[in-house]
Enzyme design. Structure first.
Site, PDB file in Angstrom:
ATOM      1  N   GLU A 102      -4.683 -41.972  63.458  1.00 52.60           N
ATOM      2  CA  GLU A 102      -5.617 -41.173  62.659  1.00 52.60           C
ATOM      3  C   GLU A 102      -5.899 -41.892  61.338  1.00 52.60           C
ATOM      4  O   GLU A 102      -5.062 -42.660  60.848  1.00 52.60           O
ATOM      5  CB  GLU A 102      -4.983 -39.792  62.434  1.00 52.60           C
ATOM      6  CG  GLU A 102      -5.755 -38.795  61.609  1.00 52.60           C
ATOM      7  CD  GLU A 102      -7.133 -38.422  62.142  1.00 52.60           C
ATOM      8  OE1 GLU A 102      -7.946 -39.332  62.341  1.00 52.60           O
ATOM      9  OE2 GLU A 102      -7.393 -37.223  62.307  1.00 52.60           O
ATOM     10  N   ASP A 103      -7.077 -41.662  60.791  1.00 51.94           N
ATOM     11  CA  ASP A 103      -7.400 -42.287  59.500  1.00 51.94           C
ATOM     12  C   ASP A 103      -6.669 -41.599  58.355  1.00 51.94           C
ATOM     13  O   ASP A 103      -6.107 -42.252  57.478  1.00 51.94           O
ATOM     14  CB  ASP A 103      -8.918 -42.307  59.254  1.00 51.94           C
ATOM     15  CG  ASP A 103      -9.584 -40.946  59.430  1.00 51.94           C
ATOM     16  OD1 ASP A 103      -8.888 -39.959  59.768  1.00 51.94           O
ATOM     17  OD2 ASP A 103     -10.813 -40.859  59.229  1.00 51.94           O
ATOM     18  N   ASP A 106      -5.089 -34.511  56.157  1.00 50.67           N
ATOM     19  CA  ASP A 106      -5.412 -33.713  54.981  1.00 50.67           C
ATOM     20  C   ASP A 106      -4.708 -32.362  55.132  1.00 50.67           C
ATOM     21  O   ASP A 106      -3.522 -32.250  54.833  1.00 50.67           O
ATOM     22  CB  ASP A 106      -6.942 -33.620  54.920  1.00 50.67           C
ATOM     23  CG  ASP A 106      -7.463 -32.959  53.667  1.00 50.67           C
ATOM     24  OD1 ASP A 106      -6.878 -33.138  52.600  1.00 50.67           O
ATOM     25  OD2 ASP A 106      -8.492 -32.255  53.751  1.00 50.67           O
ATOM     26  N   PHE A 155     -11.091 -37.276  47.513  1.00 51.24           N
ATOM     27  CA  PHE A 155     -11.844 -37.627  48.711  1.00 51.24           C
ATOM     28  C   PHE A 155     -12.069 -39.133  48.724  1.00 51.24           C
ATOM     29  O   PHE A 155     -12.617 -39.694  47.777  1.00 51.24           O
ATOM     30  CB  PHE A 155     -13.189 -36.897  48.769  1.00 51.24           C
ATOM     31  CG  PHE A 155     -13.799 -36.968  50.139  1.00 51.24           C
ATOM     32  CD1 PHE A 155     -13.441 -36.064  51.129  1.00 51.24           C
ATOM     33  CD2 PHE A 155     -14.709 -37.972  50.460  1.00 51.24           C
ATOM     34  CE1 PHE A 155     -13.971 -36.149  52.410  1.00 51.24           C
ATOM     35  CE2 PHE A 155     -15.243 -38.070  51.740  1.00 51.24           C
ATOM     36  CZ  PHE A 155     -14.876 -37.150  52.713  1.00 51.24           C
ATOM     37  N   ARG A 168     -18.119 -46.418  55.933  1.00 48.66           N
ATOM     38  CA  ARG A 168     -17.062 -46.822  56.872  1.00 48.66           C
ATOM     39  C   ARG A 168     -16.866 -48.332  56.864  1.00 48.66           C
ATOM     40  O   ARG A 168     -15.805 -48.829  57.206  1.00 48.66           O
ATOM     41  CB  ARG A 168     -17.426 -46.401  58.306  1.00 48.66           C
ATOM     42  CG  ARG A 168     -17.483 -44.908  58.536  1.00 48.66           C
ATOM     43  CD  ARG A 168     -17.523 -44.646  60.040  1.00 48.66           C
ATOM     44  NE  ARG A 168     -17.982 -43.312  60.390  1.00 48.66           N
ATOM     45  CZ  ARG A 168     -17.198 -42.237  60.453  1.00 48.66           C
ATOM     46  NH1 ARG A 168     -15.924 -42.333  60.173  1.00 48.66           N
ATOM     47  NH2 ARG A 168     -17.681 -41.064  60.792  1.00 48.66           N
TER      48      ARG A 168
HETATM   49  P1  IMP Z   1      -7.448 -32.218  58.407  1.00 46.21           P
HETATM   50  O1  IMP Z   1      -7.747 -31.521  59.706  1.00 46.21           O
HETATM   51  O2  IMP Z   1      -7.716 -31.316  57.235  1.00 46.21           O
HETATM   52  O3  IMP Z   1      -6.083 -32.821  58.344  1.00 46.21           O
HETATM   53  O4  IMP Z   1      -8.532 -33.319  58.227  1.00 46.21           O
HETATM   54  C1  IMP Z   1      -8.447 -34.506  58.867  1.00 46.21           C
HETATM   55  C2  IMP Z   1      -9.794 -35.156  59.027  1.00 46.21           C
HETATM   56  O5  IMP Z   1     -10.682 -34.880  57.949  1.00 46.21           O
HETATM   57  C3  IMP Z   1      -9.618 -36.643  59.025  1.00 46.21           C
HETATM   58  O6  IMP Z   1      -9.510 -37.117  60.337  1.00 46.21           O
HETATM   59  C4  IMP Z   1     -10.869 -37.151  58.361  1.00 46.21           C
HETATM   60  O7  IMP Z   1     -11.846 -37.420  59.321  1.00 46.21           O
HETATM   61  C5  IMP Z   1     -11.330 -36.030  57.487  1.00 46.21           C
HETATM   62  N1  IMP Z   1     -10.941 -36.250  56.075  1.00 46.21           N
HETATM   63  C6  IMP Z   1      -9.974 -35.620  55.373  1.00 46.21           C
HETATM   64  N2  IMP Z   1      -9.889 -36.075  54.123  1.00 46.21           N
HETATM   65  C7  IMP Z   1     -10.812 -37.052  54.038  1.00 46.21           C
HETATM   66  C8  IMP Z   1     -11.197 -37.951  52.970  1.00 46.21           C
HETATM   67  O8  IMP Z   1     -10.668 -37.954  51.845  1.00 46.21           O
HETATM   68  N3  IMP Z   1     -12.186 -38.835  53.270  1.00 46.21           N
HETATM   69  C9  IMP Z   1     -12.804 -38.889  54.487  1.00 46.21           C
HETATM   70  N4  IMP Z   1     -12.469 -38.081  55.499  1.00 46.21           N
HETATM   71  C10 IMP Z   1     -11.489 -37.176  55.275  1.00 46.21           C
HETATM   72 MG    MG Z   2     -10.753 -38.254  61.351  1.00 46.11          MG
END
Ligand code: IMP
Ligand code: MG
Length: 179
Positions: A102-103, A106, A155, A168
């Site tokens: 995963e990138d 959050d 972010f 990207r």
């Molecule tokens: P989560 O479900 O809240 O953990 O969000 C995860 C997904 O949200 C990641 O796979 C990202 O694609 C996107 N995301 C969360 N924070 C960021 C950020 O700071 N920059 C870009 N994408 C983000």
């Molecule tokens: Mg993602």
């Protein structure tokens, strides 16, 4: 895009050397051998594709790849909380050692949803490798086994991470501030 401020956070050089370490750790944790399960990296699209491409080249044993297309954010910088599988895996994971790539984690919503679905498919094991982690934002408990960098609640874009599909292609990771 025009009107966005980008502030460098993690350089391409730091990313590269950290990924070498992660690759070494993964290679050590999954020794190859007869009767050992297959190792597969599963990239969560789209954000992980650059991280996965660099990480897999630091893994010194046989390893296969698959991708899972998941959407959660739409065009905003805040999670919608609604997750959808948009593109499923092409191969079964039963009996396979899976490392989800995963990138960024959050709130943890996306990966907890994905893990629950994949566990039902009986992999031999399931772990998470994430380039970035924002632990202060966690809503759902998720413990990644491999973390590139912990970052503050900002972010970020670059190195695969986007805002509205842009940025990207940057080699480094930057904090994005919208005007
Ligand atoms: P989560 O479900 O809240 O953990 O969000 C995860 C997904 O949200 C990641 O796979 C990202 O694609 C996107 N995301 C969360 N924070 C960021 C950020 O700071 N920059 C870009 N994408 C983000
Ligand atoms: Mg993602």
């Amino acid at each position: 895009m025009h009107g966005d401020f980008l502030q460098p956070l993690i350089s391409a050089e730091r990313i590269e050397s950290r990924i070498e370490e992660l690759g070494r750790n993964i290679s050590a944790d999954y020794p190859a051998g007869k009767n050992m399960p297959e190792l597969r990296l599963i990239g969560i699209l789209k954000g992980s594709f650059i991280f996965l491409a660099d990480l897999i080249r630091q893994i010194s044993r046989d390893v296969s790849v698959d991708f899972l297309g998941v959407s959660s954010y739409g065009l905003s910088t805040k999670s919608s909380g609604k997750i959808k599988i948009q593109q499923d895996l092409t191969h079964k994971i039963e009996g396979v050692d899976v490392v989800l790539v995963e990138d960024i984690i959050d709130t943890g919503t996306t990966l907890s949803y994905v893990c629950n679905i994949l566990k039902q498919r009986n992999p031999h094991s399931l772990r998470i490798a994430t380039l970035l982690d924002k632990p202060s934002r966690r809503v759902v408990k998720i413990s990644p086994s491999y973390v590139g960098f912990e970052i503050p609640d900002k972010f970020v874009v670059g190195y695969g991470l986007d805002h509205s599909q842009y940025f990207r292609n940057r080699s480094d990771i930057c904090v994005l501030t919208e005007k």
